[in-house]
Scaffold this motif. Structure first.
Motif, PDB file in Angstrom:
ATOM      1  N   ASP A 188      -1.462   3.158   5.374  1.00 44.06           N
ATOM      2  CA  ASP A 188      -2.388   2.032   5.241  1.00 44.06           C
ATOM      3  C   ASP A 188      -3.420   2.319   4.158  1.00 44.06           C
ATOM      4  O   ASP A 188      -3.748   1.446   3.344  1.00 44.06           O
ATOM      5  CB  ASP A 188      -3.092   1.732   6.565  1.00 44.06           C
ATOM      6  N   MET A 189      -3.938   3.551   4.139  1.00 44.29           N
ATOM      7  CA  MET A 189      -4.916   3.937   3.122  1.00 44.29           C
ATOM      8  C   MET A 189      -4.291   3.841   1.733  1.00 44.29           C
ATOM      9  O   MET A 189      -4.908   3.324   0.792  1.00 44.29           O
ATOM     10  CB  MET A 189      -5.417   5.365   3.381  1.00 44.29           C
ATOM     11  N   GLN A 190      -3.070   4.318   1.599  1.00 43.42           N
ATOM     12  CA  GLN A 190      -2.363   4.254   0.315  1.00 43.42           C
ATOM     13  C   GLN A 190      -2.238   2.805  -0.157  1.00 43.42           C
ATOM     14  O   GLN A 190      -2.502   2.503  -1.318  1.00 43.42           O
ATOM     15  CB  GLN A 190      -0.984   4.897   0.434  1.00 43.42           C
ATOM     16  N   ASP A 191      -1.860   1.920   0.745  1.00 43.73           N
ATOM     17  CA  ASP A 191      -1.724   0.498   0.395  1.00 43.73           C
ATOM     18  C   ASP A 191      -3.056  -0.087  -0.068  1.00 43.73           C
ATOM     19  O   ASP A 191      -3.107  -0.824  -1.053  1.00 43.73           O
ATOM     20  CB  ASP A 191      -1.192  -0.305   1.586  1.00 43.73           C
ATOM     21  N   LEU A 192      -4.132   0.242   0.635  1.00 41.37           N
ATOM     22  CA  LEU A 192      -5.454  -0.274   0.272  1.00 41.37           C
ATOM     23  C   LEU A 192      -5.908   0.267  -1.086  1.00 41.37           C
ATOM     24  O   LEU A 192      -6.490  -0.467  -1.889  1.00 41.37           O
ATOM     25  CB  LEU A 192      -6.475   0.078   1.359  1.00 41.37           C
ATOM     26  N   LEU A 193      -5.632   1.540  -1.328  1.00 41.00           N
ATOM     27  CA  LEU A 193      -5.989   2.126  -2.625  1.00 41.00           C
ATOM     28  C   LEU A 193      -5.178   1.490  -3.751  1.00 41.00           C
ATOM     29  O   LEU A 193      -5.716   1.190  -4.821  1.00 41.00           O
ATOM     30  CB  LEU A 193      -5.779   3.644  -2.611  1.00 41.00           C
ATOM     31  N   GLU A 194      -3.892   1.293  -3.512  1.00 37.90           N
ATOM     32  CA  GLU A 194      -3.039   0.692  -4.534  1.00 37.90           C
ATOM     33  C   GLU A 194      -3.478  -0.737  -4.855  1.00 37.90           C
ATOM     34  O   GLU A 194      -3.346  -1.169  -6.000  1.00 37.90           O
ATOM     35  CB  GLU A 194      -1.574   0.763  -4.123  1.00 37.90           C
ATOM     36  N   ASP A 195      -4.030  -1.442  -3.864  1.00 44.66           N
ATOM     37  CA  ASP A 195      -4.574  -2.778  -4.114  1.00 44.66           C
ATOM     38  C   ASP A 195      -5.717  -2.734  -5.123  1.00 44.66           C
ATOM     39  O   ASP A 195      -6.006  -3.720  -5.794  1.00 44.66           O
ATOM     40  CB  ASP A 195      -5.072  -3.424  -2.820  1.00 44.66           C
ATOM     41  N   LYS A 196      -6.383  -1.574  -5.228  1.00 48.04           N
ATOM     42  CA  LYS A 196      -7.484  -1.380  -6.182  1.00 48.04           C
ATOM     43  C   LYS A 196      -7.010  -0.686  -7.460  1.00 48.04           C
ATOM     44  O   LYS A 196      -7.815  -0.283  -8.296  1.00 48.04           O
ATOM     45  CB  LYS A 196      -8.609  -0.550  -5.547  1.00 48.04           C
ATOM     46  N   GLY A 197      -5.689  -0.497  -7.588  1.00 48.65           N
ATOM     47  CA  GLY A 197      -5.136   0.119  -8.793  1.00 48.65           C
ATOM     48  C   GLY A 197      -5.187   1.626  -8.799  1.00 48.65           C
ATOM     49  O   GLY A 197      -5.052   2.257  -9.857  1.00 48.65           O
ATOM     50  N   ILE A 198      -5.367   2.243  -7.642  1.00 48.66           N
ATOM     51  CA  ILE A 198      -5.446   3.700  -7.539  1.00 48.66           C
ATOM     52  C   ILE A 198      -4.185   4.210  -6.844  1.00 48.66           C
ATOM     53  O   ILE A 198      -3.902   3.833  -5.709  1.00 48.66           O
ATOM     54  CB  ILE A 198      -6.711   4.129  -6.770  1.00 48.66           C
ATOM     55  N   GLU A 199      -3.457   5.046  -7.552  1.00 49.73           N
ATOM     56  CA  GLU A 199      -2.206   5.577  -7.013  1.00 49.73           C
ATOM     57  C   GLU A 199      -2.457   6.794  -6.130  1.00 49.73           C
ATOM     58  O   GLU A 199      -3.392   7.559  -6.360  1.00 49.73           O
ATOM     59  CB  GLU A 199      -1.281   5.984  -8.161  1.00 49.73           C
ATOM     60  N   ALA A 200      -1.598   6.978  -5.165  1.00 48.73           N
ATOM     61  CA  ALA A 200      -1.596   8.192  -4.356  1.00 48.73           C
ATOM     62  C   ALA A 200      -0.550   9.130  -4.949  1.00 48.73           C
ATOM     63  O   ALA A 200       0.521   8.692  -5.356  1.00 48.73           O
ATOM     64  CB  ALA A 200      -1.241   7.865  -2.910  1.00 48.73           C
ATOM     65  N   ILE A 201      -0.904  10.412  -5.044  1.00 48.13           N
ATOM     66  CA  ILE A 201       0.046  11.400  -5.559  1.00 48.13           C
ATOM     67  C   ILE A 201       0.307  12.441  -4.479  1.00 48.13           C
ATOM     68  O   ILE A 201      -0.486  12.613  -3.557  1.00 48.13           O
ATOM     69  CB  ILE A 201      -0.453  12.064  -6.867  1.00 48.13           C
ATOM     70  N   SER A 202       1.421  13.124  -4.609  1.00 52.50           N
ATOM     71  CA  SER A 202       1.795  14.141  -3.625  1.00 52.50           C
ATOM     72  C   SER A 202       0.886  15.364  -3.757  1.00 52.50           C
ATOM     73  O   SER A 202       0.236  15.579  -4.778  1.00 52.50           O
ATOM     74  CB  SER A 202       3.251  14.567  -3.827  1.00 52.50           C
ATOM     75  N   GLU A 203       0.856  16.175  -2.720  1.00 55.62           N
ATOM     76  CA  GLU A 203       0.067  17.405  -2.760  1.00 55.62           C
ATOM     77  C   GLU A 203       0.561  18.307  -3.886  1.00 55.62           C
ATOM     78  O   GLU A 203      -0.232  18.924  -4.602  1.00 55.62           O
ATOM     79  CB  GLU A 203       0.134  18.132  -1.423  1.00 55.62           C
TER      80      GLU A 203
END
Length: 95
Positions: free
Chosen positions: A70-85
């Motif tokens: 859910d956090m990843q989806d919300l961040l992506e809505d703001k144009g911020i990608e999640a990356i792996s460790e």
């Protein structure tokens, strides 16, 4: 889970500039679970830094992973990608 999304949205809004700076430097931010919370980790002065951490979500691994998605989806809505460790550690040079 809607209260989690509300909290996460507020945290993202509050820390948006810092999130964008870390994402620009690293190509994204790293999302992980810490002690039943969801933490968003970026970088400051080329060192790992917790940008923010939510209140307690769950010790249940699956529920915490759902919250991380859910956090990843919300961040992506703001144009911020999640990356792996792994990618995060390579980006900050601790591979």
């Amino acid at each position: 889970m809607s209260s989690f999304k509300t909290e996460a949205t507020e945290l993202i809004k509050k820390h948006l500039k810092e999130l964008q700076e870390s994402a620009e430097e690293l190509g994204g931010v790293f999302i992980t679970g810490i002690d039943g919370t969801v933490a968003v980790i970026g970088v400051e002065n080329s060192k790992k830094k917790i940008i923010f951490q939510t209140s307690f979500v769950s010790e249940d691994v699956n529920k915490n992973l759902d919250a991380q998605v859910d956090m990843q989806d919300l961040l992506e809505d703001k144009g911020i990608e999640a990356i792996s460790e792994h990618d995060f550690n390579i980006a900050i040079g601790t591979h």
